[in-house]
Design a protein around this motif. Structure first.
Motif, short mmCIF file in Angstrom:
data_model
loop_
_atom_site.label_atom_id
_atom_site.label_comp_id
_atom_site.label_asym_id
_atom_site.label_seq_id
_atom_site.Cartn_x
_atom_site.Cartn_y
_atom_site.Cartn_z
N MET A 1 0.83 -1.21 0.00
CA MET A 1 0.00 0.00 0.00
C MET A 1 0.86 1.26 0.00
O MET A 1 0.56 2.23 -0.70
N LEU A 2 1.96 1.25 0.77
CA LEU A 2 2.81 2.43 0.83
C LEU A 2 3.50 2.69 -0.51
O LEU A 2 3.65 3.85 -0.91
N VAL A 3 3.94 1.64 -1.19
CA VAL A 3 4.56 1.82 -2.50
C VAL A 3 3.56 2.43 -3.47
O VAL A 3 3.90 3.31 -4.28
N GLU A 4 2.31 1.99 -3.39
CA GLU A 4 1.27 2.54 -4.26
C GLU A 4 1.06 4.02 -3.97
O GLU A 4 0.93 4.84 -4.89
N ILE A 5 1.04 4.39 -2.69
CA ILE A 5 0.85 5.79 -2.32
C ILE A 5 2.03 6.63 -2.80
O ILE A 5 1.86 7.76 -3.29
N ALA A 6 3.25 6.12 -2.66
CA ALA A 6 4.43 6.84 -3.13
C ALA A 6 4.35 7.10 -4.63
O ALA A 6 4.75 8.17 -5.12
N GLN A 7 3.82 6.14 -5.38
CA GLN A 7 3.66 6.33 -6.82
C GLN A 7 2.63 7.42 -7.11
O GLN A 7 2.81 8.24 -8.01
N TYR A 8 1.54 7.43 -6.33
CA TYR A 8 0.54 8.50 -6.50
C TYR A 8 1.17 9.86 -6.23
O TYR A 8 0.90 10.84 -6.93
#
Length: 432
Positions: free
Chosen positions: A117-124
């Motif tokens: 989830m954190l990797v996805e947020i960092a991409q956003y």
């Protein structure tokens, strides 16, 4: 990042805050990291959760989009190729074979769900499509596990497969190991980006939602300590569902319900006053009780007018205080600041200073901001060049400054919200 105990309205306040940003013309994304997923409940609609599919981003109102992140769906959709690469190298000697696991089984490994989830947020955040990303986090214990996941994984990978060995494998003649090392390095780079984003106090902050109850406030004090230890900026503490004031009582006898109300009101503000005294550097804001539960776009839009996007909360906040200052630029969460002014930019960065002496007779002091709630929980340790600090149920591994790596710990003490550790040179290691 909106954090709080279950049932204290953090999701509702996160949505209201986001709507306030959108009303000001900001482009906002609200992302739910809580696997219980109450974001749709607060907004009054249901997200699609088809098996094996990653729920997409949904537009709620102009300028406001929302998403509920499903870690299992993310694993199956984003990381299946990584599992395939790992499966192609059955001969590695790192103790177990991750490639033999099914994507669903990988979620049982500690930290995997949080990191996905954190990797996805960092991409956003890197996309630049939104001005503000508001995270609706799970309850406190799960949130702390999310924040510590990047450092935990990076430290673990460095121990079982040190960077220099990964580099040698990447340039070696064994193609399978080279591909595996390159894949691992991409994972390390992604997790490092997440860790750096969480530690960036100009872009990332947390807002703690609590109640005017002594047990809830006690937990808030421990969360404040944990965020300081982890280097996460605690932007504000919001006390939710505070009763509004009532006119003074007349000469006639009061109804028992009125006496109960007045007693409860006084009790709440006594708790708030104590919270403000215990956290002078953190703005303590008050959100009044709305009566009917604000569920759906309309009620949340109304609540957003009371919960301003700049961080101030209108209503019955008799404690006063200027609105929270807003800074420019994309960020996750909200901006720091208070009536007393913003915290120093380097307040959370461990600082080393020479206190006295010279050479082998020097005394160095390492100062770490750490307002410990329960000093009995403080733990210190050292592993090679790293210092292990634990307090209030959280532990962090800190890399020592080069000068301290040749020293031994002399004393440690808590001093006005700071942990001060003193070091003396090790005669066997210190330059002659």
């Amino acid at each position: 990042m909106f954090v709080g105990k279950g049932g204290v309205g953090k999701t509702t306040l996160a949505c209201a805050q986001a709507m306030g940003y959108a009303r000001e013309g900001q482009r906002v994304l609200v992302a739910s990291l809580d696997q219980a997923h109450s974001l749709g409940d607060a907004l009054g609609f249901r997200f699609a959760h088809d098996a094996g599919a990653v729920p997409g981003i949904t537009r709620v109102v102009p300028g406001l989009e929302v998403i509920e992140l499903d870690s299992l769906a993310l694993l199956e959709d984003r990381f299946r190729e990584v599992a395939d690469v790992l499966a192609a190298d059955p001969g590695h000697d790192h103790g177990f074979d991750p490639g033999a696991l099914d994507p669903a089984e990988l979620t049982g490994l500690p930290g995997v769900q949080e990191l996905l989830m954190l990797v996805e947020i960092a991409q956003y955040a890197d996309d630049g499509e939104w001005d503000v990303i508001v995270l609706d986090c799970p309850p406190t214990a799960d949130m702390l596990r999310i924040v510590t996941a990047p450092d935990t994984l990076l430290g673990y990978l460095d121990r079982i497969w040190p960077p220099h060995q990964r580099m040698m494998s990447a340039i070696g003649t064994d193609l399978r190991r080279a591909v595996l090392a390159a894949t691992m390095q991409r994972i390390v780079a992604a997790v490092t980006e997440v860790r750096d984003l969480l530690a960036d106090r100009d872009r990332t902050s947390a807002r703690l939602i609590t109640l005017a109850e002594r047990v809830a406030v006690a937990e808030s004090a421990r969360v404040r300590s944990a965020t300081a230890l982890l280097g996460l900026r605690l932007q504000a503490v919001v006390v939710n569902k505070v009763l509004p004031a009532v006119p003074p009582a007349g000469p006639e006898p009061q109804h028992p319900a009125v006496r109960w109300y007045m007693h409860r009101y006084a009790e709440q503000w006594d708790v708030i006053a104590g919270l403000r005294r215990s956290m002078p550097e953190v703005p303590v804001l008050v959100a009044g009780h709305t009566g009917a539960e604000p569920v759906g776009i309309g009620p949340l839009a109304g609540l957003s007018c009371a919960v301003a996007a700049d961080g101030s909360v209108s209503g019955n906040d008799t404690g006063g205080g200027d609105p929270v200052r807003r800074d420019s630029g994309p960020r996750i969460g909200d901006d720091a600041g208070s009536a007393a002014g913003p915290a120093p930019a380097d307040a959370a960065v461990p600082a080393v200073e020479l206190e006295s002496g010279a050479g082998v007779h020097s005394v160095y002091a390492l100062r770490i901001q750490l307002p410990v709630a329960d000093p009995a929980t403080l733990r210190l340790g050292r592993v090679e060049d790293d210092l292990i600090v634990g307090a209030d149920g959280v532990r962090r591994r800190l890399r020592l400054a080069p000068v301290l790596r040749r020293c031994t710990v002399s004393t440690a003490e808590l001093d006005n919200g700071y942990l001060v550790i003193r070091f003396r040179p090790d005669p066997q290691e210190w330059p002659k």
